[in-house]
Design an enzyme around this catalytic site. Structure first.
Site, PDB file in Angstrom:
ATOM      1  N   ASP A  50       0.895  -1.158   0.000  1.00 19.73           N
ATOM      2  CA  ASP A  50       0.000   0.000   0.000  1.00 19.73           C
ATOM      3  C   ASP A  50       0.931   1.205   0.000  1.00 19.73           C
ATOM      4  OD1 ASP A  50      -2.682   1.289   2.171  1.00 19.73           O
ATOM      5  OD2 ASP A  50      -1.410   2.251   0.647  1.00 19.73           O
ATOM      6  N   TYR A 140      -7.503  14.553 -10.372  1.00 20.86           N
ATOM      7  CA  TYR A 140      -6.441  13.700 -10.952  1.00 20.86           C
ATOM      8  C   TYR A 140      -5.432  14.574 -11.706  1.00 20.86           C
ATOM      9  CZ  TYR A 140      -4.545  10.514 -14.541  1.00 20.86           C
ATOM     10  OH  TYR A 140      -3.739   9.808 -15.396  1.00 20.86           O
TER      11      TYR A 140
END
Ligand code: VAH
Length: 324
Positions: A50, A140
């Site tokens: 992660d 984004y």
């Protein structure tokens, strides 16, 4: 020094194909794939990472003596709009973690994928230059524009050799996209091969810059192979493949499937696409490290249809599970 590569986000549309290309280039035992979850049937070194956990990245880098990191983990444009602050947090935190571990452990080269999503209404729509204004309208795109500047900062401040490409919409048969505004350009081929009508979430004339997966992968490896002194842009390089609209790709598909049907049902992703360039000026990449695309709409279509027919014949019978 032997090259040992860590790919973060190796289960993604680009990451999954890039990992295989890196294994071919450096040897399977010299590439460590990683993602949030394991990939069934993957052959090679795979670690659960992660990337919001800097200690986990550092642990893997040290254990394998990693010398290059490809950071392919991010939440894309459409999905990212569902939870703006979480998208910003994940896209930036993972990048900071990669940059910091790379700086502290003298990583030789780092790849950071940017996107034509960094451009907004302040940039020319056609042949958008590398140094155009970056006023992205998606989280984004904002995270990628910020990421480009952080990549340059780590190069200027610490000498970290971070390199970056602004990908157009990537089209490939090897993997499925997830959460992007350009995903229609992959899904349309699957529907054509399955003999199903395609419902397009963009307007028929929504022209966008696209690139075939093979070209995108080759561009990445060519950039990362280039001599350090040839890299004159340390934010990110524009690259162009081929620009087309949904109507144009549908027409090209009909040269192979005359009865292919498409309907247009634009959703929120049309607004995102409308603010992106229609075509890209990639002359800086061509000049600095010899970039040149090889696939046009006809060869993309022929290859996609041929490969997907093979995959559906031998693999799963539905798009959802059709991966590598
Ligand atoms: C997206 N596929 O749609 C990505 C890409 C240019 C588009 O960045 O978000």
């Amino acid at each position: 020094m032997e090259t040992i590569v860590l790919v973060i986000g190796a289960n993604g549309q680009l990451g999954s194909v890039l990992t295989e290309s890196l294994k071919q280039k450096f040897g399977s035992s010299n590439v460590i794939a990683s993602d949030l979850r394991p990939r069934e049937g993957y052959e090679g070194s795979f670690e659960i990472i992660d990337a919001t956990d800097i200690n986990r990245i550092e642990e893997v880098v040290v254990r394998y003596n990693v010398t290059q990191i490809y950071h392919l983990a991010a939440i894309l444009s459409a999905k990212g709009e569902e939870t703006p602050l979480r998208t910003w947090d994940i896209n930036m935190k993972t990048l900071f973690n990669v940059l910091e571990v790379s700086r502290q452990h003298n990583i030789d080269r780092v790849f950071f994928p940017s996107s034509i999503a960094v451009f907004g209404e302040g940039a020319p729509l056609e042949h958008t230059p590398n140094n155009a204004c970056l006023d992205p309208a998606t989280v984004y795109g904002i995270s990628k524009a910020a990421g480009e500047n952080w990549a340059q900062y780590y190069f200027l401040r610490y000498g970290l050799d971070v390199r970056s490409i602004r990908y157009p919409g990537v089209i490939g048969y090897q993997s499925l996209p997830g959460g992007g505004t350009t995903d229609y350009a992959v899904d349309i081929y699957h529907k054509a091969v399955l003999g199903e009508e395609f419902s397009c979430f963009l307007e028929e004339d929504a022209t966008l810059p696209m690139i075939f997966m093979q070209d995108a992968i080759r561009a990445t490896l060519e950039l990362m192979d280039a001599p350090k002194e040839d890299i004159n842009i340390r934010t990110s390089y524009n690259i162009a493949g081929i620009s087309f609209s949904p109507a144009e790709v549908a027409a090209e598909i009909r040269t192979l499937y005359p009865n292919f049907k498409i309907k247009y049902d634009p959703d929120f992703r049309q607004e995102i696409a409308a603010r992106w360039p229609k075509s890209i000026d990639d002359s800086a990449a061509s000049k600095d490290w010899g970039w040149k695309p090889e696939f046009d709409l006809e060869s993309i279509t022929n290859t996609m249809i041929q490969k997907l027919k093979e995959k559906y014949k031998t693999g799963s019978k539905n798009q959802a599970t059709l991966m590598l």
